[in-house]
Design an enzyme around this catalytic site. Structure first.
Site, PDB file in Angstrom:
ATOM      1  N   LYS A  78       0.989  -1.058   0.038  1.00  0.00           N
ATOM      2  CA  LYS A  78       0.159   0.229   0.011  1.00  0.00           C
ATOM      3  C   LYS A  78       0.834   1.111   0.027  1.00  0.00           C
ATOM      4  O   LYS A  78       1.876   1.382   0.783  1.00  0.00           O
ATOM      5  CB  LYS A  78      -0.938  -0.019   1.188  1.00  0.00           C
ATOM      6  CG  LYS A  78      -1.809   0.987   1.241  1.00  0.00           C
ATOM      7  CD  LYS A  78      -2.828   0.948   2.593  1.00  0.00           C
ATOM      8  CE  LYS A  78      -3.961   2.028   2.745  1.00  0.00           C
ATOM      9  NZ  LYS A  78      -4.800   1.732   3.973  1.00  0.00           N
ATOM     10  N   SER A 153      -9.665   1.633   2.836  1.00  0.00           N
ATOM     11  CA  SER A 153      -8.929   2.435   1.948  1.00  0.00           C
ATOM     12  C   SER A 153      -7.904   1.524   1.280  1.00  0.00           C
ATOM     13  O   SER A 153      -7.354   2.258   0.256  1.00  0.00           O
ATOM     14  CB  SER A 153      -8.228   3.465   2.895  1.00  0.00           C
ATOM     15  OG  SER A 153      -7.135   2.910   3.740  1.00  0.00           O
ATOM     16  N   SER A 177      -9.857  -1.051   7.137  1.00  0.00           N
ATOM     17  CA  SER A 177      -9.134  -0.439   5.893  1.00  0.00           C
ATOM     18  C   SER A 177      -8.406  -1.799   5.267  1.00  0.00           C
ATOM     19  O   SER A 177      -8.162  -1.811   3.934  1.00  0.00           O
ATOM     20  CB  SER A 177      -8.020   0.564   5.708  1.00  0.00           C
ATOM     21  OG  SER A 177      -8.822   1.862   5.439  1.00  0.00           O
TER      22      SER A 177
HETATM   23  N1  GLN Z   1     -12.868   3.641   6.238  1.00  0.00           N
HETATM   24  C1  GLN Z   1     -12.359   4.430   7.643  1.00  0.00           C
HETATM   25  C2  GLN Z   1     -12.005   5.694   7.679  1.00  0.00           C
HETATM   26  O1  GLN Z   1     -12.387   6.459   6.551  1.00  0.00           O
HETATM   27  C3  GLN Z   1     -11.222   3.314   8.010  1.00  0.00           C
HETATM   28  C4  GLN Z   1     -10.093   3.920   7.250  1.00  0.00           C
HETATM   29  C5  GLN Z   1      -8.803   2.981   7.543  1.00  0.00           C
HETATM   30  O2  GLN Z   1      -8.886   2.005   8.193  1.00  0.00           O
HETATM   31  N2  GLN Z   1      -7.710   3.467   7.050  1.00  0.00           N
HETATM   32  O3  GLN Z   1     -11.514   6.430   8.404  1.00  0.00           O
END
Ligand code: GLN
Length: 486
Positions: A78, A153, A177
């Site tokens: 990532k 994400s 994420s």
């Molecule tokens: N979807 C969650 C957010 O927008 C989690 C994101 C993540 O785990 N980086 O914060």
């Protein structure tokens, strides 16, 4: 050479016996990345560096050297983890040209273990999102249906593994994420315990929540990758000294007598009926295999979303203060004062969701509001942790859906941030409590989209999660290969 059909250990053995060349596997991955470029899974591809690394592994095999455990495994990272000299953007315009001077510990450990790092994957800007539509480098598409999102994400990492561009990948998980995109893309994804994997070199989002973990096509491969990246790191004072289990060995035990908790709060309103059906069918399977099913309650679940979106944004607003046009990346031109340079850089460098979070987080931390918002969230967070402590007095592992629905359409939730935040309802509690969570595919919807099941375990008990998941994976026996996309 089909990457989806290879496991890390079978590849290792075949390279060692001279039956397969790492260079051929790497070339197959690079071809696939190119052929499926419309999915937009990668921001940076390291074609030459990856091929050079593959040649080194082939030479080692020819010499008869003992090969390291991940020899030849093609892995994607990532793009919020740094690699020396390789552009790292975090999905943001503000880091469009940032070349870090060092390598993240998790990435370094993969390379030392023989992995081939094929490239850096697309993500929501600074990992803020649940659909990978918040990337400055364009959205990622789901290989099961390219009109749909892959989740987020870490959408690029999930898609790279789901579509055979890499055998495994690293993601980061602050509120889901890794697990949510794994669920929507039909792969295995594991968020380890807070502190299990070093975060040295991870671009910080919510420092009390962030954790790095693997994506893979099988539970065994996820276990193998975790075994390599887990463990204490002197460069990360939040990494733990707790001993690392032999995760691969532990998956082969059965689940008879295992106490499986089913929290009623996770099966109510908002849960898609097909998702509910597949998860419940999997719970039946666990029972057939000798597990004991126990009804449990996590009563403070309803506060998880507001608490998470206060704590995560507060921490993000502090972590993102460093992007000011001076130290890294993008700098706005035509500013006559230093202050104007800071604000123009941040205005032009950050996207809308990141700005929304900085504003929310700054507000929650401001004098006069701190106790009311951030302080209060911390108290409710302790109640959520307490829920898990009480639950784990009665059971060894908890089973829930990973996400309320299968993959949704691109653009479906972008106009309504709250609707998007609700995608995280089942995943954020594990981050708030610091416990590990794993998502694995457990079936397909009637429209042919993957459905994910989540297992949540006690602190540092990734071994039980992996063992339960492996048993279930074998019992389900399904093949989660997306239909040919293009
Ligand atoms: N979807 C969650 C957010 O927008 C989690 C994101 C993540 O785990 N980086 O914060």
């Amino acid at each position: 050479m089909e990457l989806k059909r290879l496991t890390i250990s079978s590849l290792h053995n075949r390279i060692a016996r001279g039956e397969v060349k790492a260079a051929d596997v790497c070339r197959a991955a690079l071809d696939r990345i190119e052929r499926l470029s419309e999915l937009n899974a990668f921001i940076t591809v390291r074609a030459d560096a990856a091929m050079a690394r593959a040649d080194e592994i082939d030479h080692a095999a020819e010499r008869g050297d003992k090969l390291p455990p991940l020899a030849g495994a093609v892995i994607a990272i990532k793009d919020n983890m740094v690699m020396r000299g390789v552009r790292t953007t975090a999905g943001s315009r503000i880091l469009f040209n940032y070349k870090p001077p060092y390598t993240a510990t998790a990435v370094d450990r993969l390379e030392t273990a023989g992995a081939i790092i094929v490239g850096k994957t697309n993500l929501d800007e600074f990992a803020m999102g649940s659909s990978t539509e918040n990337s400055a480098y364009g959205p990622v598409r789901n290989p099961w249906d390219t009109t749909r999102v892959p989740g987020g994400s870490s959408g690029g990492s999930a898609v790279a593994v789901a579509s055979g561009m890499a055998m495994g990948a690293l993601g980061s998980d602050t509120g889901g994420s890794i697990r949510q995109p794994a669920s929507l893309s039909g792969v295995v994804g594991l968020k380890p315990t807070y502190g299990r994997v070093s975060r040295y070199g991870l671009i910080a989002f919510g420092s009390s929540l962030d954790q790095i973990g693997p994506f893979a096509n099988s539970v065994e491969d996820a276990a193998r990758i975790l075994g390599v990246i887990a463990g204490h790191d002197p460069n990360d004072s939040t990494s733990s000294n707790v001993e690392v289990d032999d995760y691969v060995k532990s998956i082969s035990s059965d689940v008879s007598g295992l106490r499986v908790g089913v929290p009623r709060e996770y099966y109510g309103e908002g849960l898609d009926v097909e998702v509910k059906g597949k998860v419940e069918a999997s719970i039946m399977k666990l029972q057939e295999m000798g597990a004991e099913i126990i009804d449990i309650s996590l009563p403070h679940t309803e506060y998880a979303i507001p608490v998470y979106y206060l704590i995560a944004t507060a921490e993000a607003s502090a972590n993102l203060a460093r992007y000011d046009g001076v130290r890294y990346g993008y700098r706005a031109e035509e500013a006559s004062t230093l202050k104007a340079m800071y604000s123009r850089t941040r205005d032009q460098g950050f996207g809308a969701e990141v700005k929304r979070r900085i504003m929310l987080g700054t507000y929650a931390l401001s004098a006069g509001y701190y106790d009311q918002y951030y302080g209060k969230s911390q108290k409710v967070r302790s109640l959520i942790e307490g829920d898990f402590r009480n639950a784990f007095a009665k059971c060894d592992v908890i089973v829930t859906p990973t996400a309320p629905t299968p993959a949704f359409k691109l653009g479906e939730k972008t106009a309504d941030p709250l609707e998007m935040y609700l995608s995280d309802i089942y995943t954020i509690t594990a981050n708030l409590a610091g416990v590990p969570g794993l998502s694995m595919p457990c079936g397909l919807s009637s429209s042919g989209l993957p459905i994910g099941l989540q297992l949540i375990g006690k602190h540092f008990d990734e071994a039980t999660l992996l063992r339960t998941a492996h048993n279930l994976e074998q019992a389900l026996g399904a093949d989660f290969t997306p239909p040919p996309v293009m």
